[in-house]
Design an enzyme around this catalytic site. Structure first.
Site, PDB file in Angstrom:
ATOM      1  N   MET A  44       0.811  -1.221   0.000  1.00 19.17           N
ATOM      2  CA  MET A  44       0.000   0.000   0.000  1.00 19.17           C
ATOM      3  C   MET A  44       0.839   1.262   0.000  1.00 19.17           C
ATOM      4  O   MET A  44       0.293   2.363   0.078  1.00 19.17           O
ATOM      5  CB  MET A  44      -0.954  -0.007   1.195  1.00 19.17           C
ATOM      6  N   VAL A  68       6.872   4.202   3.594  1.00 17.95           N
ATOM      7  CA  VAL A  68       6.886   5.075   4.763  1.00 17.95           C
ATOM      8  C   VAL A  68       8.259   5.728   4.858  1.00 17.95           C
ATOM      9  O   VAL A  68       9.295   5.056   4.749  1.00 17.95           O
ATOM     10  CB  VAL A  68       6.582   4.296   6.058  1.00 17.95           C
ATOM     11  N   ASP A 100      -7.287  -4.180   8.345  1.00 14.95           N
ATOM     12  CA  ASP A 100      -6.008  -4.816   7.994  1.00 14.95           C
ATOM     13  C   ASP A 100      -5.126  -4.953   9.229  1.00 14.95           C
ATOM     14  O   ASP A 100      -3.941  -4.644   9.194  1.00 14.95           O
ATOM     15  CB  ASP A 100      -5.304  -4.009   6.897  1.00 14.95           C
TER      16      ASP A 100
END
Length: 311
Positions: free
Chosen positions: A24, A27, A140
C-alpha cells in the site's frame, strides 16, 4: 511513486530516509520544516490502470479516511498530523514512533509468553474499541501494523485498506487488499465488514503471538481462503488462559466474537494477575463463552462456516 530522499512534500515535509515499504505504499522519516520535528510520512501507492477521474476520486477518499483517523485521540492509535495531496499521490503525515513492529519481534523471538501477548493484546483491543465506537474499522490488523515503543503499543493504518481494496478491485478482478492469513471469513467472502472482522484478526494475531505460527497456513491464496471458511481452527497449545478467548475470537460467526471493549477488559485483568507475585482470581467469562485455563481446554463441536498486499 514520486518520493525520493530530499524531496519536500507539501512545501513543508523533507524526506530524510525510507523506513518501510509494502503493497500500500512507502513510509518515510521526514523533517517538518515548520515545527522542526521528525515525523513519519506514508506515500500511498494507488494501483495502475485507474482513469484520471477514478484516481482523483480515490485520492479524495483516502484523504477523507486519513482525516477520520486523525480524529482518533487514543494513546494506542498513531497520531495523524496532516494529509497532503501532491503529484496525484496522497501523503499521510503521522507521529514518528521509535521502536520495532510486532512482526519484527515475532520474527526475532519466535513466539511470546501468553502474559506478554495479553499485555500487547490489551492495548490493541483498547485501540479497536475506541475506533469502533466512532464507526471506524481497521480492516487490515496484522503484526506489521502494530508498533512497540517501550511499553506503549501503537496501531497504525486505520482506514487505508478500505479505500485501497476498492481501488484494486476497480482494476484487477478478484483482487483483494489485505493480508490473507489475517482476513476474517466475511472479508474472504467480500461481505460487509464490521467491527467483528477486526476481532477475528486480533484472534489470529494472538494465536500467532503465543504459538509462533498461524492457524491457517495454506500457501496458495484460495486454498487458504477455503480453510478460513470451512476448517475448524486448530486449538492453540501455548495460550494458557488466552485459549478460550482466542477460540471465541476465531468463531466463523461474527456475532459470536466479543466486542473489543470486553476483550480489552478481559486481557487487562489477565495481565494484572500475571504481574502479581501471588495467585489472583481469574476474570469472569465474556457472555456466551467460558474461557478454560490451560489443561482444561474444551474440544467440543466448533462452529463452521478469502492475494497479499501489505503496508
Amino acid at each position: 511513486m514520486t518520493g525520493e530522499v530530499g524531496h519536500v512534500i507539501g512545501e513543508r515535509y523533507r524526506l530524510v530516509d525510507q523506513i518501510g515499504q509494502g503493497g500500500m505504499g512507502r513510509v518515510w522519516r521526514a523533517m517538518d520544516g515548520q515545527l522542526g520535528r521528525e515525523v513519519a510520512v506514508k506515500e500511498i501507492a494507488l494501483p495502475p490502470g485507474l482513469s484520471p477521474e477514478e484516481r482523483e476520486r480515490y485520492v479524495t477518499r483516502m484523504e477523507k479516511e486519513a482525516r477520520s483517523a486523525a480524529r482518533l485521540g487514543h494513546p494506542n492509535v498513531i497520531t495523524v498530523h496532516d494529509v497532503v495531496h501532491e503529484d496525484d499521490v496522497p501523503w499521510i503525515v503521522m507521529e514518528l514512533v521509535v521502536g520495532e513492529s510486532l512482526d519484527s519481534l515475532l520474527n526475532r523471538a519466535g513466539r511470546l509468553p501468553w502474559e506478554q501477548a495479553a499485555r500487547i493484546g490489551t492495548q490493541i483491543a483498547s485501540a479497536l474499541a475506541h475506533a469502533h465506537e466512532r464507526q471506524i474499522v481497521h480492516r487490515d490488523l496484522k503484526p506489521d501494523n502494530v508498533l512497540l515503543a517501550g511499553t506503549r503499543v501503537v496501531l497504525t493504518d486505520f482506514g487505508i485498506a478500505r479505500v485501497m481494496d476498492e481501488a484494486v478491485r476497480q482494476t484487477s478482478v478478484g483482487a483483494v487488499i489485505g493480508t490473507p492469513h489475517y482476513m476474517s471469513p466475511e472479508q474472504v467472502q467480500s461481505l460487509d465488514i464490521g467491527p467483528a472482522s477486526d476481532l477475528w484478526s486480533l484472534g489470529v494475531l494472538l494465536y500467532a503471538a503465543v504459538e509462533g505460527g498461524l492457524p491457517f497456513t495454506s500457501p496458495p491464496v484460495y486454498p487458504l481462503f477455503t480453510a478460513i471458511l470451512n476448517q475448524p481452527t486448530p486449538l492453540p497449545r501455548q495460550a494458557g488462559p488466552l485459549t478460550g478467548l482466542i477460540n471465541q475470537l476465531l468463531s466463523k460467526d461474527p456475532a459470536q466474537r466479543p466486542p473489543a471493549a470486553q476483550v480489552a477488559d478481559y486481557l487487562s485483568t489477565l495481565g494484572r494477575g500475571a504481574a502479581e507475585p501471588t495467585p489472583q482470581p481469574q476474570p469472569g467469562p465474556i457472555p456466551q463463552q467460558s474461557y478454560p485455563q490451560q489443561g482444561q481446554r474444551q474440544r467440543g463441536k466448533r462452529q463452521q462456516g478469502q492475494p497479499q498486499a501489505t503496508a
